[in-house]
Design a protein around this motif. Structure first.
Motif, mmCIF file in Angstrom:
data_model
loop_
_atom_site.group_PDB
_atom_site.id
_atom_site.type_symbol
_atom_site.label_atom_id
_atom_site.label_comp_id
_atom_site.label_asym_id
_atom_site.label_seq_id
_atom_site.Cartn_x
_atom_site.Cartn_y
_atom_site.Cartn_z
ATOM 1 N N VAL A 89 0.068 76.480 35.193
ATOM 2 C CA VAL A 89 -0.303 77.884 35.008
ATOM 3 C C VAL A 89 0.168 78.721 36.188
ATOM 4 N N GLN A 90 0.069 78.162 37.393
ATOM 5 C CA GLN A 90 0.443 78.900 38.593
ATOM 6 C C GLN A 90 1.921 79.271 38.593
ATOM 7 N N VAL A 91 2.775 78.353 38.153
ATOM 8 C CA VAL A 91 4.205 78.633 38.113
ATOM 9 C C VAL A 91 4.546 79.594 36.975
ATOM 10 N N GLY A 92 3.798 79.494 35.878
ATOM 11 C CA GLY A 92 4.046 80.376 34.742
ATOM 12 C C GLY A 92 4.988 79.751 33.726
ATOM 13 N N TRP A 93 5.063 80.407 32.563
ATOM 14 C CA TRP A 93 5.877 79.865 31.481
ATOM 15 C C TRP A 93 7.356 79.895 31.805
ATOM 16 N N ALA A 94 7.779 80.846 32.616
ATOM 17 C CA ALA A 94 9.194 80.889 32.995
ATOM 18 C C ALA A 94 9.588 79.622 33.750
ATOM 19 N N GLY A 95 8.724 79.198 34.688
ATOM 20 C CA GLY A 95 8.998 77.968 35.426
ATOM 21 C C GLY A 95 9.007 76.751 34.536
ATOM 22 N N VAL A 96 8.071 76.687 33.579
ATOM 23 C CA VAL A 96 8.024 75.563 32.640
ATOM 24 C C VAL A 96 9.279 75.547 31.785
ATOM 25 N N LEU A 97 9.688 76.717 31.288
ATOM 26 C CA LEU A 97 10.883 76.801 30.445
ATOM 27 C C LEU A 97 12.131 76.387 31.211
ATOM 28 N N ILE A 98 12.221 76.812 32.467
ATOM 29 C CA ILE A 98 13.362 76.421 33.295
ATOM 30 C C ILE A 98 13.416 74.906 33.433
ATOM 31 N N ASP A 99 12.267 74.282 33.676
ATOM 32 C CA ASP A 99 12.225 72.826 33.801
ATOM 33 C C ASP A 99 12.662 72.138 32.511
ATOM 34 N N VAL A 100 12.180 72.642 31.377
ATOM 35 C CA VAL A 100 12.533 72.035 30.085
ATOM 36 C C VAL A 100 14.034 72.159 29.833
ATOM 37 N N VAL A 101 14.586 73.338 30.094
ATOM 38 C CA VAL A 101 16.017 73.552 29.874
ATOM 39 C C VAL A 101 16.845 72.663 30.799
ATOM 40 N N MET A 102 16.449 72.562 32.063
ATOM 41 C CA MET A 102 17.211 71.751 33.003
ATOM 42 C C MET A 102 17.123 70.267 32.665
ATOM 43 N N LEU A 103 15.945 69.798 32.272
ATOM 44 C CA LEU A 103 15.813 68.391 31.887
ATOM 45 C C LEU A 103 16.692 68.094 30.671
ATOM 46 N N SER A 104 16.572 68.920 29.641
ATOM 47 C CA SER A 104 17.315 68.671 28.400
ATOM 48 C C SER A 104 18.818 68.739 28.624
ATOM 49 N N SER A 105 19.269 69.768 29.324
ATOM 50 C CA SER A 105 20.709 69.944 29.521
ATOM 51 C C SER A 105 21.292 68.867 30.423
ATOM 52 N N THR A 106 20.569 68.513 31.491
ATOM 53 C CA THR A 106 21.081 67.496 32.420
ATOM 54 C C THR A 106 21.142 66.133 31.751
ATOM 55 N N PHE A 107 20.096 65.770 31.028
ATOM 56 C CA PHE A 107 20.110 64.473 30.356
ATOM 57 C C PHE A 107 21.151 64.451 29.236
ATOM 58 N N GLY A 108 21.260 65.539 28.488
ATOM 59 C CA GLY A 108 22.284 65.599 27.445
ATOM 60 C C GLY A 108 23.678 65.467 28.017
ATOM 61 N N LEU A 109 23.927 66.123 29.145
ATOM 62 C CA LEU A 109 25.221 66.011 29.810
ATOM 63 C C LEU A 109 25.474 64.580 30.269
ATOM 64 N N ALA A 110 24.430 63.906 30.754
ATOM 65 C CA ALA A 110 24.584 62.521 31.199
ATOM 66 C C ALA A 110 25.022 61.614 30.053
ATOM 67 N N VAL A 111 24.396 61.781 28.884
ATOM 68 C CA VAL A 111 24.752 60.955 27.727
ATOM 69 C C VAL A 111 26.174 61.262 27.269
ATOM 70 N N PHE A 112 26.517 62.546 27.178
ATOM 71 C CA PHE A 112 27.848 62.935 26.713
ATOM 72 C C PHE A 112 28.926 62.494 27.702
ATOM 73 N N ALA A 113 28.718 62.802 28.986
ATOM 74 C CA ALA A 113 29.723 62.443 29.990
ATOM 75 C C ALA A 113 29.809 60.933 30.179
ATOM 76 N N GLY A 114 28.675 60.234 29.976
ATOM 77 C CA GLY A 114 28.704 58.785 30.078
ATOM 78 C C GLY A 114 29.632 58.167 29.055
ATOM 79 N N ARG A 115 29.652 58.698 27.842
ATOM 80 C CA ARG A 115 30.593 58.210 26.827
ATOM 81 C C ARG A 115 32.027 58.501 27.245
ATOM 82 N N TRP A 116 32.234 59.719 27.747
ATOM 83 C CA TRP A 116 33.589 60.113 28.143
ATOM 84 C C TRP A 116 34.097 59.245 29.296
ATOM 85 N N LEU A 117 33.212 58.896 30.220
ATOM 86 C CA LEU A 117 33.587 58.049 31.350
ATOM 87 C C LEU A 117 33.548 56.564 31.003
#
Length: 371
Positions: A89-117
């Protein structure tokens, strides 16, 4: 008693490793590098594992395996004591949303780039989990779901150590430029907490600017840690459908015909449906320790637990996780890490670049920098 006697030598060895790592992490010259006891424990374990441990493996093997499995899961459950709903609550929904977006995008990139590599699926997922959530602790929590080998875990933890440390020193260097753009210490703290790997590294990068920035960074980081539980549940279902356990060479590899062995403290649920579909799926592993993690975090949000018992439980949690890391290190052979090659390091470097640049863009868009 017989089982206890079998486990005692290995548990004693991992206990000694954990204590040594905890002592070393508190030394000022080590603390400046942001190296946690978890990272130091696995490094110490690798050193011993490739020198004297082979001669001790006979009497110590049972206890070391127990530390890698049962103690690890208990440590993840107690990790929930570091988070409260009030922090979210202290960080607010913007902070939570940022965390969700960063987790999803970083992990998705790891899976995609892992195949490419052309990196095997387990290694890519472990590196992605460590980079996107909470460093070594996320790698440890992901390992039971994947049933990955110790050398893959060690490779993932090594990347967290290298790039997390780089971030701890690099982010404060960016602060004067960010401040010139109107980025406040609060926004800087959210940026650090949503993109730096380890909690200790987040503290270091925040305190280099101000205590307020450090506080905001830690709270944001703890929200990322809380996202570990839904991440593990989602991953468990994905693993059951796509077969990324032992033997898989890519995240989308076909599942094995035989169901893998279910890890302790996880419940198997056999897929239902026609026989052909049932034989084409793995069993779903419900990581009960992830649910325990959430329940402990909810309990921690209530004013029920006195300070002294909570402090003792946090110390116990640090000890259990360090013992598990030491056990993983003891089971890791340098030859296996060498065989992993430079590709895992390249993947981790790519994720680090995304965390710094992409994370800055996400924070600017969702966090309203300069407003």
């Amino acid at each position: 008693m017989h089982t206890l006697r079998q486990r005692a030598p290995g548990l004693a060895l991992t206990f000694a490793l954990a204590l040594a790592a905890a002592w070393l992490a508190q030394q000022p010259w080590v603390a400046r590098w942001g190296l946690s006891a978890l990272t130091l424990a696995i490094v110490g374990g690798i050193v011993l594992g490739n020198t004297v441990y082979p001669t001790l493996q006979g009497p110590c093997g049972t206890g070391v395996d127990y530390a890698k499995q049962r103690l690890l899961r208990l440590g993840i459950i107690l990790f929930g004591l570091r988070i409260t709903l009030q922090q979210i609550v202290q960080v607010g929904w913007a902070g939570v949303l940022i965390d969700v977006v960063m987790l999803s995008s970083t992990f998705g990139l790891a899976v995609f780039a892992g195949r490419w590599l052309r990196i095997d699926g387990q290694t890519a997922i472990l590196i992605g989990a460590g980079s996107s959530i909470c460093g070594a602790a996320a790698v440890l929590a992901t390992e039971p779901v994947l049933q990955a080998r110790g050398d893959k875990v060690a490779v993932a933890v090594a990347t967290v150590m290298v790039f997390g440390t780089l971030g701890m020193f690099g982010y404060p260097l960016l602060h004067p430029w960010l401040a010139s753009l109107g980025v406040s210490d609060t926004a800087y703290g959210v940026y650090v907490g949503s993109t730096v790997h380890e909690v200790a590294q987040v503290v270091g990068a925040g305190r280099a600017v101000s205590e307020w920035a450090a506080g905001q960074a830690v709270i944001t980081k703890m929200i990322r840690v809380m996202l570990l539980a839904p991440f593990l549940l989602t991953l468990s279902f994905a693993v059951a459908r796509r077969g990324v356990r032992a033997g898989a060479h890519a995240p989308t590899a076909a599942p094995a015909a035989a169901a893998p062995t279910v890890a302790p403290m996880a419940a198997p649920i056999t897929a239902t449906g026609p026989a052909a579909d049932a034989s084409a799926r793995s069993r779903i592993v419900i990581p009960w320790f992830a649910l325990g993690f959430v329940l402990v975090a909810l309990l921690n949000s209530l004013p029920l637990l006195p300070a002294a018992p909570k402090s003792a439980l946090l110390a116990l949690d640090n000890l259990l996780l360090a013992m598990a890391m030491g056990a993983l290190g003891l089971s890791t052979h340098a030859s296996a890490i060498r065989r992993a090659g430079s590709r895992p390091l390249a993947l981790a470097a790519l994720l680090f670049v995304w965390l710094v640049l992409g994370g800055g863009l996400v924070n600017a868009l969702l966090g309203h920098w300069g407003r």
